[in-house]
Design a protein around this motif. Structure first.
Motif, short mmCIF file in Angstrom:
data_model
loop_
_atom_site.label_atom_id
_atom_site.label_comp_id
_atom_site.label_asym_id
_atom_site.label_seq_id
_atom_site.Cartn_x
_atom_site.Cartn_y
_atom_site.Cartn_z
N PHE A 108 11.48 -14.34 -5.68
CA PHE A 108 11.18 -13.29 -4.74
C PHE A 108 10.37 -14.39 -4.26
O PHE A 108 10.09 -15.31 -5.40
N ASP A 109 9.35 -14.30 -3.04
CA ASP A 109 9.06 -15.14 -2.22
C ASP A 109 7.57 -14.17 -1.49
O ASP A 109 8.17 -12.79 -0.30
N PHE A 110 6.17 -14.27 -1.60
CA PHE A 110 5.48 -13.57 -1.28
C PHE A 110 4.86 -13.92 -0.13
O PHE A 110 5.31 -12.68 1.18
N ARG A 111 5.45 -14.78 0.67
CA ARG A 111 4.56 -15.05 2.18
C ARG A 111 6.36 -14.27 3.41
O ARG A 111 5.25 -13.58 4.18
N PRO A 112 7.23 -14.47 2.81
CA PRO A 112 7.94 -14.16 3.66
C PRO A 112 8.47 -11.97 3.73
O PRO A 112 7.90 -11.62 4.78
N LEU A 113 7.40 -11.89 3.00
CA LEU A 113 7.65 -10.35 2.17
C LEU A 113 6.42 -9.72 2.89
O LEU A 113 6.45 -9.00 3.62
N VAL A 114 5.28 -10.67 2.98
CA VAL A 114 3.97 -10.59 3.57
C VAL A 114 4.01 -10.22 5.19
O VAL A 114 3.85 -9.36 6.08
N LEU A 115 5.04 -11.13 5.74
CA LEU A 115 5.34 -11.16 7.17
C LEU A 115 6.36 -9.96 7.52
O LEU A 115 5.78 -9.43 8.40
N HIS A 221 3.09 6.80 3.75
CA HIS A 221 4.86 6.54 4.34
C HIS A 221 5.16 5.43 4.75
O HIS A 221 5.94 4.62 4.75
N MET A 222 3.93 5.10 5.88
CA MET A 222 4.15 3.46 6.24
C MET A 222 4.60 2.17 5.76
O MET A 222 5.17 1.93 5.73
N VAL A 223 3.73 2.31 4.71
CA VAL A 223 3.00 1.41 3.47
C VAL A 223 4.87 1.67 2.77
O VAL A 223 4.95 0.41 2.53
N GLU A 224 4.67 2.92 1.95
CA GLU A 224 6.57 2.51 1.81
C GLU A 224 7.15 2.23 2.10
O GLU A 224 7.93 1.43 1.81
N ASP A 225 7.70 2.77 3.79
CA ASP A 225 8.93 1.97 4.43
C ASP A 225 8.28 0.20 4.63
O ASP A 225 9.35 0.12 4.32
N SER A 226 7.92 0.44 4.83
CA SER A 226 7.38 -0.90 5.09
C SER A 226 7.59 -2.05 4.01
O SER A 226 7.55 -3.80 3.90
N LEU A 227 7.11 -1.83 2.50
CA LEU A 227 6.73 -2.20 1.33
C LEU A 227 8.13 -2.22 0.53
O LEU A 227 8.99 -3.43 0.00
N ILE A 228 8.47 -0.67 -0.08
CA ILE A 228 9.20 -1.18 -0.90
C ILE A 228 10.45 -1.12 -0.71
O ILE A 228 11.50 -1.46 -1.26
N ASN A 229 11.01 -0.59 0.59
CA ASN A 229 12.68 -1.06 0.90
C ASN A 229 13.19 -2.56 1.56
O ASN A 229 13.41 -2.73 0.68
N PRO A 230 11.97 -2.94 1.94
CA PRO A 230 12.55 -3.78 2.16
C PRO A 230 12.33 -4.87 0.51
O PRO A 230 13.41 -5.69 0.76
N LEU A 231 11.86 -4.99 -0.05
CA LEU A 231 11.16 -5.84 -2.22
C LEU A 231 13.09 -5.56 -2.32
O LEU A 231 13.48 -6.10 -2.74
#
Length: 289
Positions: A108-115, A221-231
Motif C-alpha cells: 500500500f502506498d497512499f500518495r500514488p493511490l491519491v493521485l 458511484h464516482m468515489v467507488e470507481d475512483s477508489l475501490i477498483n484501483p485499490l
C-alpha cells in the motif's frame, strides 16, 4: 395500476437488458476491438439513458422523474454522506482484513493511490451519469408510481442493474481486471458481481428517494470507481487466496453486508422523516389558523 407507466417501464427494462448484447453485435461486425474500449461498450453504456429520454419524449412524461435537479437545499449532508460512504466502509474492511490477516497492506502506498483517485474523478463522474443513474432515478420513479413496496423496488432496480452489467463482465471487461479481483471464469465472476449490485442498489435507490436527485448517487458511484477498483485491481492491497469472497473491498460478503446496512440506515431515516412530516401536516390541518 397506471397502464401507461407499466408499459413504459417494461419497454425500458427490455431495452436495458438488450443494450449490452446490441453493443456486442455492433462490435462483432467491426475489426477486433480492444477490451474495455469499443463502440459496442459505448452503446451498452449510453443506451439506458437514451431509452429513458426517448420514452419520456414520446410519452410526454415528466422530466422531473430523472432527478436531474440537484436539490441542494436541505440535502448537502446527503452529498457529503454519499462522498464518504465508500471511503469509510473500505477503511473498516481494511481494518478487519488486517486484523484477521486476510489483507496485506505491505504494497500500500497512499500518495500514488491519491493521485489515481483524483485523476479519475472527473471521468468517472461523467461515466456514472449513464452507469446506473437511469435506473436509480428514472426507473425508481416509475416503480414508485406503480405503488411497489421498497423491497420490490430494490430487487427490480438492483436486479436490472446487475443483469445490465452481465455483457460487460462476459465480454467487455478485460480478463486481467477480472483475475485481479477474483481468479475465476467470467460466468462465476458475473454471478458474484450481480448479487453484489443487488445489495448495493439499496443505497442508490434510497439516496435518490431522500433527495429526489440522481447526483448524490452519481457522486457515490464516482468515489467507488475512483477508489475501490484501483485499490484492488492496481495492487495497492493483497488479499489472501480464498478470502476474496469474504473480505474483498469490491464484492466481499462482509463488505456487501456493510453497504446493505448503510442503505437500510438511509431508508430508516427517510421513513422516520416522512412520519414526522406527516404528523406535522396532520396537526396543522387539525388546528387551522
Amino acid at each position: 395500476m397506471n397502464k401507461k407507466v407499466l408499459r413504459n417501464t417494461v419497454v425500458f427494462i427490455v431495452l436495458v437488458i438488450l443494450s449490452g448484447w446490441i453493443g456486442f453485435l455492433v462490435d462483432s461486425t467491426l475489426p477486433e476491438q480492444p477490451k474495455g474500449d469499443s463502440p459496442g461498450m459505448g452503446i451498452w453504456l449510453v443506451l439506458p439513458m437514451l431509452t429513458a429520454v426517448a420514452i419520456t419524449i414520446f410519452s410526454r412524461g415528466n422530466w422531473k422523474d430523472f432527478g436531474f435537479k440537484p436539490n441542494f437545499k436541505g440535502n448537502i449532508k446527503w452529498y457529503l454522506i454519499a462522498a464518504l460512504i465508500f471511503p469509510v466502509v473500505t477503511a473498516a474492511v481494511l481494518i478487519i482484513g488486517v486484523t484477521t490477516k486476510w489483507i496485506d497492506l505491505s504494497t500500500f502506498d497512499f500518495r500514488p493511490l491519491v493521485l489515481v483517485f483524483s485523476s479519475t474523478l472527473l471521468f468517472n463522474f461523467i461515466k456514472n451519469i449513464f452507469d446506473g443513474a437511469p435506473l436509480h432515478g428514472y426507473l425508481t420513479s416509475q416503480l414508485l408510481k406503480l405503488d411497489l413496496n421498497d423491497w420490490k423496488i430494490y430487487l427490480i432496480v438492483g436486479g436490472l442493474w446487475g443483469i445490465w452489467h452481465i455483457p460487460y463482465y462476459l465480454i467487455f471487461l478485460p480478463e486481467t481486471d477480472i483475475q485481479a479481483v477474483l481468479p475465476v471464469n467470467r460466468t462465476i465472476f458475473s454471478i458474484f458481481m450481480t448479487i453484489t449490485i443487488v445489495f448495493w442498489a439499496v443505497m442508490f435507490v434510497e439516496l435518490y428517494r431522500i433527495t429526489k436527485s440522481i447526483w448524490p448517487g452519481i457522486i457515490l458511484h464516482m468515489v467507488e470507481d475512483s477508489l475501490i477498483n484501483p485499490l484492488v485491481i492496481s495492487g495497492f492491497i493483497s488479499i489472501a487466496a480464498g478470502k476474496e469472497i469474504l473480505i474483498s473491498p469490491i464484492f466481499g460478503i462482509i463488505t456487501t453486508i456493510l453497504y446493505l446496512l448503510v442503505g437500510l440506515g438511509i431508508r430508516a431515516y427517510r421513513k422516520q422523516a416522512s412520519q414526522i412530516m406527516f404528523s406535522e401536516i396532520k396537526e396543522e390541518r387539525s388546528f387551522p389558523n
